[in-house]
Design a protein around this motif. Structure first.
Motif, PDB file in Angstrom:
ATOM      1  N   SER A  26     -10.152 -33.938 -32.525  1.00 32.59           N
ATOM      2  CA  SER A  26      -8.993 -34.647 -33.063  1.00 32.59           C
ATOM      3  C   SER A  26      -9.346 -35.532 -34.246  1.00 32.59           C
ATOM      4  CB  SER A  26      -8.372 -35.512 -31.959  1.00 32.59           C
ATOM      5  OG  SER A  26      -9.271 -36.553 -31.584  1.00 32.59           O
ATOM      6  N   GLY A  27     -10.651 -35.798 -34.425  1.00 32.95           N
ATOM      7  CA  GLY A  27     -11.037 -36.835 -35.379  1.00 32.95           C
ATOM      8  C   GLY A  27     -10.933 -38.188 -34.718  1.00 32.95           C
ATOM      9  N   TRP A  82     -10.838 -40.646 -29.555  1.00 32.49           N
ATOM     10  CA  TRP A  82     -10.956 -39.274 -30.045  1.00 32.49           C
ATOM     11  C   TRP A  82     -10.876 -38.293 -28.884  1.00 32.49           C
ATOM     12  CZ3 TRP A  82     -15.188 -37.104 -27.699  1.00 32.49           C
ATOM     13  CH2 TRP A  82     -16.239 -37.948 -27.349  1.00 32.49           C
ATOM     14  N   GLN A  83     -10.623 -37.006 -29.216  1.00 28.36           N
ATOM     15  CA  GLN A  83     -10.560 -35.939 -28.223  1.00 28.36           C
ATOM     16  C   GLN A  83     -11.300 -34.720 -28.744  1.00 28.36           C
ATOM     17  OE1 GLN A  83      -6.207 -35.677 -27.774  1.00 28.36           O
ATOM     18  NE2 GLN A  83      -6.460 -36.320 -25.665  1.00 28.36           N
ATOM     19  N   TRP A  84     -11.965 -34.029 -27.830  1.00 27.50           N
ATOM     20  CA  TRP A  84     -12.650 -32.780 -28.175  1.00 27.50           C
ATOM     21  C   TRP A  84     -12.354 -31.754 -27.088  1.00 27.50           C
ATOM     22  CZ3 TRP A  84     -15.958 -29.550 -25.702  1.00 27.50           C
ATOM     23  CH2 TRP A  84     -16.609 -28.589 -26.467  1.00 27.50           C
ATOM     24  N   ASN A 111     -14.011 -22.076 -31.651  1.00 30.15           N
ATOM     25  CA  ASN A 111     -14.996 -22.663 -32.573  1.00 30.15           C
ATOM     26  C   ASN A 111     -15.714 -23.850 -31.939  1.00 30.15           C
ATOM     27  OD1 ASN A 111     -14.181 -20.893 -34.767  1.00 30.15           O
ATOM     28  ND2 ASN A 111     -12.320 -22.152 -34.876  1.00 30.15           N
ATOM     29  N   ALA A 112     -15.996 -23.732 -30.634  1.00 34.29           N
ATOM     30  CA  ALA A 112     -16.562 -24.849 -29.895  1.00 34.29           C
ATOM     31  C   ALA A 112     -17.895 -25.319 -30.462  1.00 34.29           C
ATOM     32  CB  ALA A 112     -16.731 -24.472 -28.415  1.00 34.29           C
ATOM     33  N   VAL A 113     -18.744 -24.387 -30.886  1.00 37.00           N
ATOM     34  CA  VAL A 113     -20.073 -24.765 -31.368  1.00 37.00           C
ATOM     35  C   VAL A 113     -19.975 -25.563 -32.660  1.00 37.00           C
ATOM     36  CG1 VAL A 113     -22.284 -23.916 -32.229  1.00 37.00           C
ATOM     37  CG2 VAL A 113     -21.226 -22.847 -30.232  1.00 37.00           C
ATOM     38  N   SER A 114     -19.210 -25.061 -33.618  1.00 37.71           N
ATOM     39  CA  SER A 114     -19.082 -25.769 -34.895  1.00 37.71           C
ATOM     40  C   SER A 114     -18.361 -27.097 -34.708  1.00 37.71           C
ATOM     41  CB  SER A 114     -18.337 -24.902 -35.914  1.00 37.71           C
ATOM     42  OG  SER A 114     -17.042 -24.552 -35.440  1.00 37.71           O
ATOM     43  N   ALA A 115     -17.357 -27.127 -33.810  1.00 36.10           N
ATOM     44  CA  ALA A 115     -16.649 -28.384 -33.541  1.00 36.10           C
ATOM     45  C   ALA A 115     -17.577 -29.395 -32.877  1.00 36.10           C
ATOM     46  CB  ALA A 115     -15.432 -28.126 -32.662  1.00 36.10           C
ATOM     47  N   PHE A 116     -18.449 -28.914 -32.004  1.00 36.69           N
ATOM     48  CA  PHE A 116     -19.413 -29.797 -31.345  1.00 36.69           C
ATOM     49  C   PHE A 116     -20.393 -30.382 -32.363  1.00 36.69           C
ATOM     50  CE2 PHE A 116     -23.665 -30.278 -29.504  1.00 36.69           C
ATOM     51  CZ  PHE A 116     -23.415 -31.218 -28.520  1.00 36.69           C
TER      52      PHE A 116
END
Length: 355
Positions: free
Chosen positions: A173-174, A181-183, A188-193
């Motif tokens: 979420s930023g 924040w939220q994840w 795209n879990a790896v790049s988001a992580f």
């Protein structure tokens, strides 16, 4: 047997001491105008004693009630204020009722004692009203303890997870203005992580896996233990949630909050079906509380709530541990893996509680 919408007896008990103590004060006021009716003062004293015992029952039932409901977001701050104000009112009226009994027995309530004593009883109603107001906010504004609201909240979480899995939402979420924040784990879990988190020490290898329902999970394999990973900016009172599957991990997982550095932080630890909450200060451990849990198959939701001096640990919406400590300094949040194997992560959520 309690109705479905009332998960505990606390709401049934709290109204009795409120009514008794208000009535006791009213009787004292009436006695001011009918001074020869000495039975009125004795009646108000009996009502104060019964009301004080009722506040004790209310506080005890409230402690049990906390374990039967899930408290999220701003409701945590209201809950802690409600708890502290209620305990203050209980202590006040237990002491006050005991004093009235002693004066009744020894002094037979002479006028010089009785009038200021009646005023003190009225002053005690203020924390009582404040505690009851906060309790009303928990139920009627926050929906705490109402089964329908809890069910809707769970359903919204399921829909949000499905929405992310279908690619309908960003996976990070930023950082909000207040630091929350939220994840979520998605395609795209790896790049988001990698974008959302920083590895402070150790090393993990991120990948994605799918469960039997097709949900995407982030698979973190620990390469160098302990692995400490953080995100966000320094914040104060927080609700930190992590939905994880630790069945393939041999070791402990810590949800870390109020972190100053790797040797100074607060945490909730998941280890060998034991849940612990505590703090690390200059590398020295202090355990606030611990308890056993039985995990469900697959991912389980773990949550730590830190509000001023209160620290509460939840699993799947049930509070299992509750401890107290000094108010921590504002700090960042994260998690630490100590051991070997893989941890599967579905979501991580940090909410900042308003002061």
């Amino acid at each position: 047997m309690l109705p479905e919408w009332m998960p505990n007896v606390h709401p049934m008990i709290v109204h009795f001491p409120i009514a008794l103590l208000i009535t006791a004060f009213v009787v004292d006021v009436i006695a001011l105008f009918f001074r020869r009716a000495t039975f009125l003062v004795k009646t108000s004293t009996i009502l104060y004693v019964l009301g004080a015992l009722g506040t004790l029952a209310s506080v005890i039932s409230g402690e049990f009630a906390i374990e039967t409901v899930e408290v999220t977001g701003q409701a945590n701050t209201i809950l802690h204020d409600h708890e502290e104000t209620g305990e203050f009112a209980m202590k006040f009226f237990l002491v006050y009722a005991a004093l009235r009994v002693v004066l009744w027995w020894w002094l037979k309530f002479r006028m010089i004692v009785w009038i200021p004593l009646a005023v003190i009883g009225g002053i005690g109603l203020f924390p009582l009203f404040q505690a009851s107001t906060l309790g009303g906010q928990l139920v009627y504004q926050q929906g705490v303890g109402i089964a329908m609201v809890d069910s809707m909240s769970a359903r919204l979480k399921e829909m949000e997870s499905e929405f992310v899995r279908m690619g309908g939402s960003p996976e990070f979420s930023g950082i909000d203005e207040d630091g929350g924040w939220q994840w979520w784990a998605g395609e795209n879990a790896v790049s988001a992580f990698n974008a959302a988190f920083q590895t402070v020490k150790g090393n993990v290898s991120p990948d994605t896996v799918r469960d039997s329902d097709g949900n995407v999970h982030l698979a973190l394999t620990v390469q160098d233990s302990p692995a400490l990973i953080t995100s966000g900016i320094p914040v104060s009172d927080v609700e930190f949630l992590m939905e994880v599957d630790v069945s393939e991990f041999n070791g402990s997982v810590r949800l870390i909050h109020h972190m100053q550095d790797s040797l100074n932080y607060h945490y909730m630890e998941i280890s060998d079906e034991t849940l612990r909450i505590g703090a690390l200060s200059s590398g020295e451990e202090e355990i606030y509380d611990e308890g056993l849990f039985q995990p469900l198959d697959g991912a389980n939701e773990f949550k730590i709530v830190s509000s001023t001096t209160h620290f509460q640990g939840y699993m799947n919406g049930e509070m299992l541990v509750h401890g107290h400590g000094a108010v921590p300094q504002a700090g960042i949040t994260g998690f630490e893996f100590t051991g070997s194997g893989m941890v599967s992560v579905q979501q991580i959520n940090l909410s900042v509680l308003a002061e």
